[in-house]
Enzyme design. Sequence first.
Site, PDB file in Angstrom:
ATOM      1  N   HIS A  60       0.879  -1.163   0.000  1.00  0.00           N
ATOM      2  CA  HIS A  60       0.000   0.000   0.000  1.00  0.00           C
ATOM      3  C   HIS A  60       0.918   1.214   0.000  1.00  0.00           C
ATOM      4  CE1 HIS A  60      -2.849  -2.942   2.013  1.00  0.00           C
ATOM      5  NE2 HIS A  60      -3.483  -2.570   0.925  1.00  0.00           N
ATOM      6  N   ASP A  63       2.189   1.734   3.344  1.00  0.00           N
ATOM      7  CA  ASP A  63       3.130   0.721   3.859  1.00  0.00           C
ATOM      8  C   ASP A  63       4.549   1.219   3.587  1.00  0.00           C
ATOM      9  OD1 ASP A  63       1.172  -1.205   4.575  1.00  0.00           O
ATOM     10  OD2 ASP A  63       1.146  -2.029   2.544  1.00  0.00           O
TER      11      ASP A  63
HETATM   12  C1  3MF Z   1      -9.069  -6.670   0.533  1.00  0.00           C
HETATM   13  C2  3MF Z   1      -7.801  -7.068  -0.069  1.00  0.00           C
HETATM   14  C3  3MF Z   1      -6.676  -6.112   0.111  1.00  0.00           C
HETATM   15  C4  3MF Z   1      -6.031  -5.739  -1.192  1.00  0.00           C
HETATM   16  C5  3MF Z   1      -4.908  -4.804  -0.958  1.00  0.00           C
HETATM   17  C6  3MF Z   1      -4.147  -4.438  -2.199  1.00  0.00           C
HETATM   18  C7  3MF Z   1      -5.779  -6.424   2.262  1.00  0.00           C
HETATM   19  O1  3MF Z   1     -10.003  -7.678   0.579  1.00  0.00           O
HETATM   20  O2  3MF Z   1      -7.685  -8.120  -0.649  1.00  0.00           O
HETATM   21  O3  3MF Z   1      -5.700  -6.724   0.932  1.00  0.00           O
HETATM   22  O4  3MF Z   1      -5.577  -6.880  -1.853  1.00  0.00           O
HETATM   23  O5  3MF Z   1      -5.435  -3.673  -0.393  1.00  0.00           O
HETATM   24  O6  3MF Z   1      -4.971  -4.019  -3.211  1.00  0.00           O
END
Ligand code: 3MF
Length: 357
Positions: A60, A63
């Site tokens: 992200h 992140d």
């Molecule tokens: C939500 C997800 C997310 C996305 C991530 C990257 C926590 O259901 O799957 O993971 O994959 O935000 O796009």
Amino acid sequence: MDSQPAYTPPGAKGEYRFSFGPWNIDEGADPFGPPVRQPVAMAEKMRVCRELGFHGMQFHDDDAVPELDTKSAAEIGRQARQVRRLLEDAGLEAEFVAPRLWFSPCTIDGAYTSNDPQCRQYAVDRSRTAIDIANELGARTLVLWLAREGSYIRESKNPRVEVLQIRDAIDAMLAHDPQITILIEPKPNEPVDSAIIPTIGHAVGLAYLTADPARVGCLVETAHSILAGLDPADDMAYGLAHGKLRSVHLNDQGGLKFDQDKSFGSYNLRRAFNQVRVLEEYGYGRNGEWVGLDVKVMRTQKQDANTKHLRNSLAMFKALLDKVVSLDREREAELIRERDYEELDRYLLHHLLGIAG
Ligand code: 3MF
Ligand code: MG
């Protein structure tokens, strides 16, 4: 797309690059209870990533650069370059950056589809910043999980307008960087009641509406397809048929409940086998596409056992790849010719179980 990759003959096993995100080693908090493990530093996550045999990490935007809304462009660039150095030191690459558009007070009622024009502007500006971070990290891809694009009650938004608002936002991102590729990661619900781009069909359709469809593709996540009542392997096939499957988030999901992100194959081995099969047979990965594992640590895991879900998911992919390659294609074709699907069913199950005959 006029150039479909050739069907891979059995025996020619593909090479894959695997990735996961820092959120896949978490502290175990859930909506009903606090963290149960200590945070793990980014450099340590990267070390684990490399040690387990992965090749890259997903990010992200925050992140890579925490609390980026409070930082200048220069500071964001400086911190992103630090993460790039950490990656290089660990011998890893960055697969993609995803703008985290679901945390800010500005995105309570959606980001690109908020009813407040200032909030929509925030979402587009933040996405442009995420692209800048991707460039600093050496990632050529932006992933859009459209978390809050949709509604809690249908009458609160105009669904036709929402689709075009997301298209306009993607067009602004494409214009910001002529090299970036944008992947839509659909999910039918959670956190919103009703997502406006709930399935891979919607994501592919939206890609064609944009100013540069060749640079807009999709990411299929196993659990998200299952939550939509669909088969993840079929969703991958649909993306592949359009030349638009550019990333996957493999995991598993036990039916229509909260998004579980279980280890790959944990609930349904046959469903996992069919996902590996469709990727392998249609040349996925041969043009640099990554295999992402978006799997969650069980809250019950202790601190020193908090990466086994990643190890197990990667091992399961490789084990199922062997099953794909060793499938007796002639026998399968014969049973299909005979329309003996009962026998085909038995053969596939026995093959997965390792029972001869
Ligand atoms: C939500 C997800 C997310 C996305 C991530 C990257 C926590 O259901 O799957 O993971 O994959 O935000 O796009
Ligand atoms: Mg995901």
